[in-house]
Scaffold this active site. Structure first.
Site, short mmCIF file in Angstrom:
data_model
loop_
_atom_site.label_atom_id
_atom_site.label_comp_id
_atom_site.label_asym_id
_atom_site.label_seq_id
_atom_site.Cartn_x
_atom_site.Cartn_y
_atom_site.Cartn_z
N GLU A 89 0.95 -1.29 0.04
CA GLU A 89 -0.08 0.05 -0.02
C GLU A 89 0.90 1.42 0.19
OE1 GLU A 89 -2.98 -0.21 3.11
OE2 GLU A 89 -3.03 -2.42 3.04
N CYS A 102 3.16 8.35 1.69
CA CYS A 102 3.43 7.38 2.74
C CYS A 102 3.78 5.77 2.01
CB CYS A 102 2.46 7.23 3.62
SG CYS A 102 2.62 5.79 4.84
N CYS A 109 4.92 -7.53 7.93
CA CYS A 109 5.77 -7.32 8.98
C CYS A 109 5.94 -8.11 9.91
CB CYS A 109 5.07 -5.84 9.47
SG CYS A 109 6.27 -5.06 10.63
N CYS A 113 3.05 -5.96 16.55
CA CYS A 113 2.51 -5.03 17.43
C CYS A 113 0.90 -5.40 17.32
CB CYS A 113 2.59 -3.59 16.83
SG CYS A 113 4.46 -2.85 16.61
N CYS A 116 -1.86 -3.23 15.04
CA CYS A 116 -1.53 -3.04 13.52
C CYS A 116 -2.04 -4.01 12.84
CB CYS A 116 -0.05 -2.82 13.70
SG CYS A 116 0.54 -2.30 11.92
N CYS A 330 -2.51 1.72 7.63
CA CYS A 330 -1.56 0.95 6.62
C CYS A 330 -2.25 -0.61 7.25
CB CYS A 330 -0.08 1.16 7.13
SG CYS A 330 0.07 1.16 8.91
N1 SAH Z 1 7.26 -0.12 11.41
C1 SAH Z 1 7.34 1.22 11.66
C2 SAH Z 1 6.51 2.08 10.56
C3 SAH Z 1 5.03 1.61 10.07
S1 SAH Z 1 3.51 1.98 10.88
C4 SAH Z 1 6.84 1.71 12.92
O1 SAH Z 1 6.20 0.96 13.87
O2 SAH Z 1 7.01 2.85 13.44
C5 SAH Z 1 3.33 3.63 10.98
C6 SAH Z 1 2.69 4.06 12.66
O3 SAH Z 1 1.30 3.87 12.42
C7 SAH Z 1 3.48 3.68 13.73
O4 SAH Z 1 3.78 4.41 14.35
C8 SAH Z 1 2.49 2.51 13.87
O5 SAH Z 1 2.68 2.19 15.29
C9 SAH Z 1 1.22 3.05 13.75
N2 SAH Z 1 -0.13 2.07 13.69
C10 SAH Z 1 -0.13 1.02 13.22
N3 SAH Z 1 -1.44 0.57 13.40
C11 SAH Z 1 -2.11 1.67 14.05
C12 SAH Z 1 -3.46 1.67 14.15
N4 SAH Z 1 -4.29 0.64 14.21
N5 SAH Z 1 -3.88 2.82 14.84
C13 SAH Z 1 -2.88 3.92 14.79
N6 SAH Z 1 -1.81 3.76 14.42
C14 SAH Z 1 -1.33 2.81 14.02
#
Ligand code: SAH
Length: 341
Positions: A89, A102, A109, A113, A116, A330
């Site tokens: 994406e 972006c 990944c 987390c 995510c 994302c």
């Molecule tokens: N892997 C990297 C970059 C990708 S995610 C990182 O962890 O920073 C980009 C941002 O979106 C990160 O801060 C991630 O924690 C956040 N993110 C992911 N899922 C999310 C969600 N459901 N709601 C809000 N932020 C989210």
């Protein structure tokens, strides 16, 4: 290696092996970084050279698998299909200071987390440098909107794909290519400490964003497995070293999750932790992911948290949600697409 992943000196060497003068490399590099889809479009190249290159170095441009445009704010989300069939994406956001893309750095990944969508199916593979560049190039071409800023905040953990990401930055920044200033590029990481140190040594002028999402180890351990390898104090130590090496202010992302990390005590604890660090905190109301029980904090909780940080001397902004009508956060689009197949 794909020709578009090569720096100009490397490309010059390849063409030299083919008996070509240096100016040809500049021409090819220029065409590739304009986003041509075939060598046939390189009209100032001899036909024989075009054919040789097409046989040896296929271009493999991505194709649009899905495209969604937000009616609310003009945000456009692309699902690009790569030459091996995998999808990633890219989101184009229209800010007053310029159009920002972006991009994704990996297919899936490995970081796990809890909140995510990108990590639900694990890591499939890392992206090649040209596949990151192509997201910027072809988003610009398809949308007709000039791109001035890039954030590495799509699918994947950029520092888990370190060498390819560094090469991508060099390519997209090159004067003969897209020439996007390092100061207009942000990289976001969940906190891979040794890689942050490695990045600091490069002394790039990019912005570094840290996905914090918790004010202590108990919270981070629960929602971010990476914290068990690199706990909060180690992460903040790396942030201090990063600032010492680059003088670049740090950005901390903090997704606000109802009842998990959004109390007044959490705000006070965060203030303590960030003391002395030139930091900006970005509060992001959690985007709800279907597969997860986690819920976004209330508006009131977000406002209270922000106020406490500001009163404590840390600048904090609440991130405007763009493209909420098109699943712009994302991982969600790729996931739906894969499930629908
Ligand atoms: N892997 C990297 C970059 C990708 S995610 C990182 O962890 O920073 C980009 C941002 O979106 C990160 O801060 C991630 O924690 C956040 N993110 C992911 N899922 C999310 C969600 N459901 N709601 C809000 N932020 C989210």
């Amino acid at each position: 290696m794909n020709l578009k992943s090569m720096t100009l000196p490397e490309l010059t060497e390849v063409l030299k092996q083919l008996g070509q003068p240096a100016f040809r490399a500049k021409q090819v590099y220029g065409w590739l970084h304009k986003g041509v889809r075939s060598y046939e479009e390189m009209t100032n190249l001899p036909k024989a050279l075009r054919d040789t290159l097409a046989d040896t170095y296929p271009i493999h441009p991505p194709v649009v698998a899905r495209k969604q445009e937000s009616r609310r704010d003009g945000t456009i989300k692309y699902l690009w299909q790569l030459s091996d069939g995998n999808c990633v994406e890219t989101v184009l956001m229209r800010y007053h200071y310029g159009n920002t893309v972006c991009i994704s750095t990996e297919v899936g990944c490995a970081m796990g987390c809890a909140f995510c969508a990108s990590t639900l199916g694990g890591l499939v593979r890392r992206l090649e440098p040209f596949e990151m560049l192509d997201q910027v190039l072809f988003t610009q071409i398809d949308s007709g909107l000039p791109v001035s800023h890039i954030v590495l905040m799509g699918i994947g953990e950029p520092l888990d794909n370190f060498d390819n990401v560094m090469r991508f930055l060099e390519l997209v920044n090159s004067p003969e290519g897209m020439n996007i200033s390092m100061r207009h590029i942000s990289l976001s990481t969940c906190g891979l400490v040794p890689k942050i140190d490695q990045l600091a040594q490069r002394k790039l002028q990019i912005s570094l964003a840290i996905s914090l999402h918790g004010s202590n180890d108990a919270i981070r351990n629960k929602i971010m497995p990476v914290n068990r390898a690199y706990p909060l104090e180690e992460l903040l130590g790396a942030c201090r070293r990063y600032y010492a090496a680059t003088s670049r202010r740090l950005h901390f992302e903090y997704a606000m999750i109802d009842g998990v990390n959004d109390s007044e005590d959490n705000a006070r604890e965060l203030l303590q932790r960030l003391k002395g660090l030139p930091a900006h905190v970005n509060l992001i109301p959690l985007n709800h992911v279907e597969e997860s029980p986690l819920k976004p904090s209330s508006k009131a909780a977000v406002a209270r948290f922000q106020k406490l940080l500001e009163e404590g001397g840390v600048t904090a902004t609440v991130r405007r949600t763009l493209g909420s009508d098109i699943d712009a956060s994302c991982g969600q689009l790729r996931r739906k697409y894969n499930q629908g197949k």
